[in-house]
Enzyme design. Structure first.
Site, PDB file in Angstrom:
ATOM      1  N   HIS A   1      40.161  39.894  51.781  1.00 52.44           N
ATOM      2  CA  HIS A   1      41.298  39.585  53.248  1.00 52.44           C
ATOM      3  C   HIS A   1      41.607  38.666  54.014  1.00 52.44           C
ATOM      4  CE1 HIS A   1      43.580  43.765  52.021  1.00 52.44           C
ATOM      5  NE2 HIS A   1      41.882  44.366  51.980  1.00 52.44           N
TER       6      HIS A   1
ATOM      7  N   SER B   1      40.317  43.388  38.463  1.00 57.20           N
ATOM      8  CA  SER B   1      41.131  42.454  37.795  1.00 57.20           C
ATOM      9  C   SER B   1      40.940  42.540  36.342  1.00 57.20           C
ATOM     10  CB  SER B   1      40.833  40.519  38.448  1.00 57.20           C
ATOM     11  OG  SER B   1      41.278  40.487  39.478  1.00 57.20           O
ATOM     12  N   SER B   2      40.938  43.925  35.390  1.00 49.38           N
ATOM     13  CA  SER B   2      41.705  43.075  34.279  1.00 49.38           C
ATOM     14  C   SER B   2      42.843  42.728  33.670  1.00 49.38           C
ATOM     15  CB  SER B   2      41.303  44.604  33.601  1.00 49.38           C
ATOM     16  OG  SER B   2      42.625  45.587  33.884  1.00 49.38           O
TER      17      SER B   2
ATOM     18  N   ASP C   1      41.685  36.038  41.739  1.00 48.64           N
ATOM     19  CA  ASP C   1      41.713  36.155  40.605  1.00 48.64           C
ATOM     20  C   ASP C   1      41.567  35.750  39.302  1.00 48.64           C
ATOM     21  OD1 ASP C   1      41.550  38.685  42.093  1.00 48.64           O
ATOM     22  OD2 ASP C   1      43.292  39.839  41.669  1.00 48.64           O
TER      23      ASP C   1
END
Ligand code: ADP
Ligand code: MG
Length: 395
Positions: free
Chosen positions: A45, A137-138, A183
């Site tokens: 964050h 994070s697919s 990502d």
């Protein structure tokens, strides 16, 4: 890149995706590609607070086989979306449709066209071991692998950071997820045996070593996901931005940790904002210290930093949940665990532990048993070390 540098597991998956490709009536693949999932080791964050994040690519992969078509039709199948053929035309004006997984591919095709590449029609098959919706994070893996295989198919190249930004834009515009760059950067830019140190102020990055035959990362997927009625993410992001404005800084990165207590006394900060600022400022400092500790193989110190990150996310940022707290506390009390924290956005998803590899088996069994006894849910646990990023090669 050739198939010779692939592990035996990759060979099996490449064979499987080739079989899915043929069974779907697509013939013989021209290009194969892989992209990993990712986990954030620390730096949670803070991407939207101008901080540094420290992700690693994990040993879970999406594999793709692709072949060019003579026309402009795109046809996609995925083992994770069985029986549903996705179709669209590469030459038309592309826009997302419903919640189809094809939107991620469409977004990448649209980005490549915008970058000036002529994208033909193609057929592609997908098989993935990246847990879908598990905070690993697919979606970024899917975008990245399609970026790579399409470029290889048309014999073009693109800078990796530019490709990561293209994939990020696909996620924004075609999946409606306003994510930071972490990502997509992680699944493309990561190198084996290294963590990616991404500076969210200017998207500059470095590779920080973490390679030790005796130590690894354990990913513990809580398999829960709690929706928050207050829009948990946006409330905190907006709170941080409002606090930065009150404190007269561009981002919370600019607040010197030594001056934190003084800054927190500002009368206009609400109690929520004080907690958000404390998390952001201390987490940015912890991330830098973790890079140093891991570089020196000081796992005790790195572990303490992970534990402190969990406490900060739990008590100050308030994005943990009982399941993640249970896993972190249990893991932290075990032999061979340097530290453990929740990872990802929170309210569910996964925890990450820095572990001595000889303890992985017993630790995994213990967490499985205790977690299931407590919550009636079977967690999904696997070990990883830092992997390389997305790549593609001719079949
Ligand atoms: P995460 O990225 O944390 O796994 P997201 O909700 O961002 O979760 O992305 C999950 C979505 O990505 C799925 O709902 C699906 O649309 C798409 N997706 C990911 N992997 C695959 C796959 N192998 N096959 C089809 N769709 C996939
Ligand atoms: Mg995602």
């Amino acid at each position: 890149m050739s198939t010779q540098t692939l592990s035996p597991e990759h060979h099996a998956s490449i064979e499987a995706v080739g079989t899915l490709f043929a069974d779907s009536g697509f013939g013989t693949p021209e290009v194969f590609g892989v992209a990993p999932g990712r986990v954030n080791v620390i730096g949670e964050h803070i991407d939207y607070n101008g901080g540094l994040v420290l992700p690693a690519a994990i040993d879970r992969w999406v594999h793709v086989a692709i072949r060019r078509r003579e026309d402009d039709l795109v046809r996609l199948v995925s083992a994770q979306a069985p029986g549903k053929l996705v179709e669209f035309s590469a030459s038309e004006e592309l826009a997302p449709e419903g919640k189809s997984w094809g939107n991620y591919v469409k977004g990448v095709v649209a980005g490549l066209k915008r970058a000036g590449f002529a994208v033909p029609g193609f057929e592609a098959a997908v098989i993935s071991t990246v847990p879908v919706g598990g905070g690993l994070s697919s979606s970024a893996a899917l975008e990245a692998v399609f970026g790579k295989v399409i470029l290889e198919l048309i014999g073009e190249e693109m800078d990796d950071l530019a490709l990561a930004k293209l994939c990020q834009k696909a996620e924004h515009d075609f999946a409606g997820v306003p994510c930071g760059l972490m990502d997509q950067a992680a699944v493309i830019l990561c190198e084996e045996g290294k963590l990616l140190m991404l500076d969210c102020v200017d998207d500059s990055f470095q590779h920080a070593p973490f390679e030790d035959p005796d130590w690894g990362l354990l990913i513990i997927n809580s398999c829960v996901s709690h929706e928050l009625s207050d829009g948990g993410y946006a409330v905190r992001r907006d709170g941080c931005h409002a606090a930065a404005k009150i404190l007269g800084v561009g981002t919370l990165r600019e607040i010197n940790p030594a001056k934190l207590e003084e800054a927190l006394k500002h009368p206009e900060l609400t109690e929520d904002m004080q907690r958000y600022v404390r998390h952001a400022v201390t987490e940015i400092a912890r991330t830098l210290e973790t890079v140093e500790a891991l570089g020196e193989r000081d796992y005790a110190r790195a572990g303490e930093l992970l534990n402190a990150s969990h406490v900060s996310l739990r008590d100050d940022y308030r994005v943990s949940c009982p399941e993640l707290d249970f896993i972190a506390e249990l893991a932290q009390s075990q032999e061979g665990v340097a530290g453990c924290r929740m990872t990802g956005g929170g309210f569910g998803g996964s925890a990450i532990a820095l572990v001595r590899r000889d303890c992985v088996e017993s630790l995994s069994r213990l967490i499985e048993q205790r977690y299931e006894a407590e919550f009636g849910i079977e967690p999904k646990i696997f070990e990883t070390r830092p992997m390389g990023g997305a790549r593609a090669w001719k079949a």
